[in-house]
Structure formats: C-alpha cells, structure tokens
Design a protein around this motif. Structure first.
Motif, PDB file in Angstrom:
ATOM      1  N   HIS A   1       0.859  -1.185   0.000  1.00  0.00           N
ATOM      2  CA  HIS A   1       0.000   0.000   0.000  1.00  0.00           C
ATOM      3  C   HIS A   1       0.893   1.231   0.000  1.00  0.00           C
ATOM      4  N   GLU A   2       0.456   2.294  -0.661  1.00  0.00           N
ATOM      5  CA  GLU A   2       1.310   3.478  -0.770  1.00  0.00           C
ATOM      6  C   GLU A   2       1.664   4.088   0.583  1.00  0.00           C
ATOM      7  N   LEU A   3       0.849   3.887   1.594  1.00  0.00           N
ATOM      8  CA  LEU A   3       1.179   4.417   2.917  1.00  0.00           C
ATOM      9  C   LEU A   3       2.414   3.732   3.502  1.00  0.00           C
ATOM     10  N   THR A   4       2.775   2.574   2.939  1.00  0.00           N
ATOM     11  CA  THR A   4       3.965   1.857   3.408  1.00  0.00           C
ATOM     12  C   THR A   4       5.243   2.570   2.992  1.00  0.00           C
ATOM     13  N   TYR A   5       5.249   3.154   1.802  1.00  0.00           N
ATOM     14  CA  TYR A   5       6.503   3.696   1.272  1.00  0.00           C
ATOM     15  C   TYR A   5       6.536   5.216   1.136  1.00  0.00           C
ATOM     16  N   ILE A   6       5.418   5.885   1.308  1.00  0.00           N
ATOM     17  CA  ILE A   6       5.426   7.348   1.315  1.00  0.00           C
ATOM     18  C   ILE A   6       5.651   7.798   2.755  1.00  0.00           C
ATOM     19  N   VAL A   7       6.859   8.267   3.045  1.00  0.00           N
ATOM     20  CA  VAL A   7       7.280   8.566   4.413  1.00  0.00           C
ATOM     21  C   VAL A   7       7.274  10.074   4.642  1.00  0.00           C
ATOM     22  N   ASP A   8       6.426  10.533   5.568  1.00  0.00           N
ATOM     23  CA  ASP A   8       6.361  11.962   5.898  1.00  0.00           C
ATOM     24  C   ASP A   8       7.260  12.324   7.081  1.00  0.00           C
ATOM     25  N   ASP A   9       7.473  11.371   7.973  1.00  0.00           N
ATOM     26  CA  ASP A   9       8.273  11.610   9.173  1.00  0.00           C
ATOM     27  C   ASP A   9       9.440  10.626   9.179  1.00  0.00           C
ATOM     28  N   LEU A  10      10.601  11.060   8.688  1.00  0.00           N
ATOM     29  CA  LEU A  10      11.745  10.162   8.555  1.00  0.00           C
ATOM     30  C   LEU A  10      12.229   9.659   9.913  1.00  0.00           C
ATOM     31  N   GLU A  11      12.227  10.519  10.911  1.00  0.00           N
ATOM     32  CA  GLU A  11      12.699  10.098  12.230  1.00  0.00           C
ATOM     33  C   GLU A  11      11.839   8.966  12.782  1.00  0.00           C
ATOM     34  N   LYS A  12      10.521   9.114  12.677  1.00  0.00           N
ATOM     35  CA  LYS A  12       9.622   8.059  13.152  1.00  0.00           C
ATOM     36  C   LYS A  12       9.824   6.780  12.339  1.00  0.00           C
ATOM     37  N   PHE A  13      10.013   6.931  11.035  1.00  0.00           N
ATOM     38  CA  PHE A  13      10.243   5.764  10.177  1.00  0.00           C
ATOM     39  C   PHE A  13      11.488   5.003  10.632  1.00  0.00           C
ATOM     40  N   ILE A  14      12.557   5.729  10.947  1.00  0.00           N
ATOM     41  CA  ILE A  14      13.802   5.081  11.355  1.00  0.00           C
ATOM     42  C   ILE A  14      13.641   4.405  12.713  1.00  0.00           C
ATOM     43  N   VAL A  15      13.006   5.101  13.661  1.00  0.00           N
ATOM     44  CA  VAL A  15      12.792   4.518  14.993  1.00  0.00           C
ATOM     45  C   VAL A  15      11.949   3.248  14.888  1.00  0.00           C
ATOM     46  N   ASP A  16      10.888   3.313  14.087  1.00  0.00           N
ATOM     47  CA  ASP A  16      10.045   2.123  13.885  1.00  0.00           C
ATOM     48  C   ASP A  16      10.838   1.013  13.189  1.00  0.00           C
TER      49      ASP A  16
ATOM     50  N   TYR B   1      23.858  -5.208  12.323  1.00  0.00           N
ATOM     51  CA  TYR B   1      24.461  -4.114  11.574  1.00  0.00           C
ATOM     52  C   TYR B   1      23.405  -3.270  10.876  1.00  0.00           C
ATOM     53  N   HIS B   2      22.277  -3.869  10.512  1.00  0.00           N
ATOM     54  CA  HIS B   2      21.174  -3.074   9.962  1.00  0.00           C
ATOM     55  C   HIS B   2      20.742  -2.026  10.992  1.00  0.00           C
ATOM     56  N   ILE B   3      20.693  -2.438  12.239  1.00  0.00           N
ATOM     57  CA  ILE B   3      20.321  -1.505  13.310  1.00  0.00           C
ATOM     58  C   ILE B   3      21.350  -0.388  13.413  1.00  0.00           C
ATOM     59  N   GLU B   4      22.633  -0.743  13.327  1.00  0.00           N
ATOM     60  CA  GLU B   4      23.688   0.272  13.379  1.00  0.00           C
ATOM     61  C   GLU B   4      23.561   1.257  12.213  1.00  0.00           C
ATOM     62  N   LEU B   5      23.258   0.758  11.031  1.00  0.00           N
ATOM     63  CA  LEU B   5      23.082   1.644   9.870  1.00  0.00           C
ATOM     64  C   LEU B   5      21.922   2.605  10.084  1.00  0.00           C
ATOM     65  N   MET B   6      20.837   2.091  10.651  1.00  0.00           N
ATOM     66  CA  MET B   6      19.674   2.947  10.878  1.00  0.00           C
ATOM     67  C   MET B   6      19.942   3.950  11.996  1.00  0.00           C
ATOM     68  N   GLN B   7      20.720   3.541  12.977  1.00  0.00           N
ATOM     69  CA  GLN B   7      21.101   4.489  14.030  1.00  0.00           C
ATOM     70  C   GLN B   7      22.006   5.585  13.465  1.00  0.00           C
ATOM     71  N   LYS B   8      22.819   5.245  12.483  1.00  0.00           N
ATOM     72  CA  LYS B   8      23.645   6.252  11.799  1.00  0.00           C
ATOM     73  C   LYS B   8      22.748   7.270  11.108  1.00  0.00           C
ATOM     74  N   LEU B   9      21.685   6.776  10.451  1.00  0.00           N
ATOM     75  CA  LEU B   9      20.713   7.688   9.843  1.00  0.00           C
ATOM     76  C   LEU B   9      20.101   8.610  10.891  1.00  0.00           C
ATOM     77  N   LEU B  10      19.733   8.008  12.026  1.00  0.00           N
ATOM     78  CA  LEU B  10      19.074   8.771  13.099  1.00  0.00           C
ATOM     79  C   LEU B  10      20.006   9.854  13.621  1.00  0.00           C
ATOM     80  N   ARG B  11      21.252   9.526  13.827  1.00  0.00           N
ATOM     81  CA  ARG B  11      22.215  10.514  14.317  1.00  0.00           C
ATOM     82  C   ARG B  11      22.403  11.645  13.318  1.00  0.00           C
ATOM     83  N   ASN B  12      22.274  11.344  12.046  1.00  0.00           N
ATOM     84  CA  ASN B  12      22.476  12.351  11.005  1.00  0.00           C
ATOM     85  C   ASN B  12      21.301  13.322  10.883  1.00  0.00           C
ATOM     86  N   LEU B  13      20.199  12.982  11.513  1.00  0.00           N
ATOM     87  CA  LEU B  13      19.024  13.873  11.481  1.00  0.00           C
ATOM     88  C   LEU B  13      19.158  15.018  12.471  1.00  0.00           C
ATOM     89  N   THR B  14      20.014  14.848  13.473  1.00  0.00           N
ATOM     90  CA  THR B  14      20.106  15.834  14.547  1.00  0.00           C
ATOM     91  C   THR B  14      21.359  16.684  14.430  1.00  0.00           C
TER      92      THR B  14
END
Length: 274
Positions: free
Chosen positions: A209-224, A261-274
């Motif tokens: 469904h398009e709601l799966t891939y259209i991301v309005d809140d990147l931080e929430k997407f990464i945390v989830d 390591y997937h978690i580490e990559l996503m945490q890298k994304l999260l750190r880059n948001l701030t």
C-alpha cells in the motif's frame, strides 16, 4: 512512463522469482543477474520520472506469479513479458540501454529453449513442505513456513521503501545507507525465496500500500525500523532454537547477526538527522 514503471516492476519480480523456482544453478544465477539489471532499470526510470516532475508508485496491476510445471513454461512466459515491453519504449539513451539489455535477455532465453535437454520439472510450487532429505518435525516445518512467508514480504517491502526514499534524498550519507540496506534486503529475499522454493511453497509477496513507502516523518520511520529489526532478530533466534538442524540453525544465526548491523546503519541515519 508510469505504465512502463509498473511493467518493469513486474518484470523485476518475474525474473527474481523465476530464478528462485529453477533448480539448475547456472540458469538460476543468470536469471537472478537479469533480475538485478531489471531492478536498476526501475531505479533509472524512477529517477527520470521524478526529473520530469511526475511521480510513480508500486502498483502491480494484479500481477500473478508464474506457477509453471516446467522450466520451458517459465522461460516462455518471461519471453512474452519482455517482448510486450518493447512497444512502451520511446527514443532516449536510457531506453536504448534498456532495450539492449532486454535483447540479450531474450537471446539467452531463446538459446535455452533451443535445446530440449535444458528443460526440467519445476517443484517450487508443489506444496510438499519437505526440506531436502532431512527429517524435520512438522512443528519445525510449520515454524519455517511462517517465518519465510513473513520475512519474504518484509524484505520485498524494505527493498522498495528504501529505493523510494533513496531517489528522493540529496543527503549522501542517507543515499549510501539506503543502498546498503537495499543490497542486504536483496540478499535476504534471495535466501528466503530459494528456501521457499525448496519447500515447494514459493509465492509472490503481497502488494504494498502506498502508505507503506510514502514517508512523511523520517525520524519516526527510522525509529520504527529499528524496532522491526530488533523483532526480526528475536524471530531469527527463536527459529534457530526451534529447528533441530545444524545447517539451518547456523544460517538463521548468520541472518540474526546481520540484523545487528542493519540496526547500526539505521542508528547512523538517526544521528544524522540531529
């Protein structure tokens, strides 16, 4: 262009799942290579659509998987699908590249079809749910079946979600992390798809469904996403413990550690948001 994008999405899936269904290792590898090229076609088309000020989606127009009885049945279906694409191409450097690739795909398929010795029975859809020659208990087969259906959809979803986000970012770190995660999910989908074929339960993941891939809140997407990876680790560990087969248990431990390591990559994304 949007009609073509949908058609290329279908072709990518057709080649991907055809490679899973086929047992001949040489042909399997070749078709999987073609599927990755088809995925690059999707990426380039998506970028061209965005550059033109338009957008695209991941609709599949009710696509069904080729549940064929022989290798030649699968190849004939792939050939017909690629041939139908040719009328959708206009004149451009991108389309010339795609047409040249697909001309080679068709030549390879024709070379296989020309020799009856290449044909073989397909067992990927027989629903026997037996793991090679090993005597797994029914509870273990059931656990493996549920895991593979869940995780094959998850990896398909992640490939498309990360690809959708990758084409829409100007941040180099984000782009590179998305590429790493796409590559990892391609490997996982390939691993799980081949296992499903061995069990005779190969099936196409459900449509997104398009709601799966259209991301309005990147931080929430990464945390989830981090929470989903943590849950996947638990699933892998539980399956590794439940299946009394050393080779399978080691494989799921291997996948479990990759999730770290997937978690580490996503945490890298999260750190880059701030």
């Amino acid at each position: 262009m949007n009609k073509l994008y949908t058609a290329k999405h279908r072709v990518w899936l057709s080649f991907t799942f055809a490679s899973f269904a086929i047992e001949n290792e040489e042909i399997k590898a070749k078709l999987y290579d073609f599927s990755l090229i088809a995925f690059r076609h999707m990426k380039w088309l998506g970028e061209a659509i965005l550059e033109a000020g338009d957008s695209y989606n991941y609709e599949r127009d009710g696509m069904m998987l080729y549940k064929r009885e022989t290798l030649f049945d699968i190849l004939e279906a792939l050939k017909e699908e690629v041939q139908q694409l040719q009328e959708l191409y206009a004149t451009s450097a991108l389309f010339e590249r795609i047409k040249t690739d697909e001309k080679y795909f068709l030549e390879y398929i024709d070379s296989l079809l020309a020799d009856e010795k290449n044909n073989q029975t397909i067992t990927a859809f027989n629903m026997e749910r037996k793991w090679e020659d090993r005597d797994l208990e029914q509870s273990q087969i059931d656990a493996l079946t549920l895991f593979l259906f869940d995780e094959s959809y998850k990896e398909y979803e992640l490939i498309l979600v990360y690809a959708y986000m990758q084409t829409r970012t100007n941040n180099t770190l984000h782009y590179n992390v998305f590429q790493d995660l796409i590559d990892e999910s391609h490997f996982h989908l390939k691993s799980f798809g081949n296992m499903m074929a061995k069990l005779g339960i190969l099936a196409l993941p459900r449509e997104l469904h398009e709601l799966t891939y259209i991301v309005d809140d990147l931080e929430k997407f990464i945390v989830d996403g981090i929470a989903e990876e943590e849950a996947a680790k638990i699933q892998c560990k539980e399956l590794s413990d439940a299946i009394k087969d050393e080779e399978l248990s080691k494989f799921f431990d291997f996948i479990n550690f990759q999730e770290n390591y997937h978690i580490e990559l996503m945490q890298k994304l999260l750190r880059n948001l701030t």
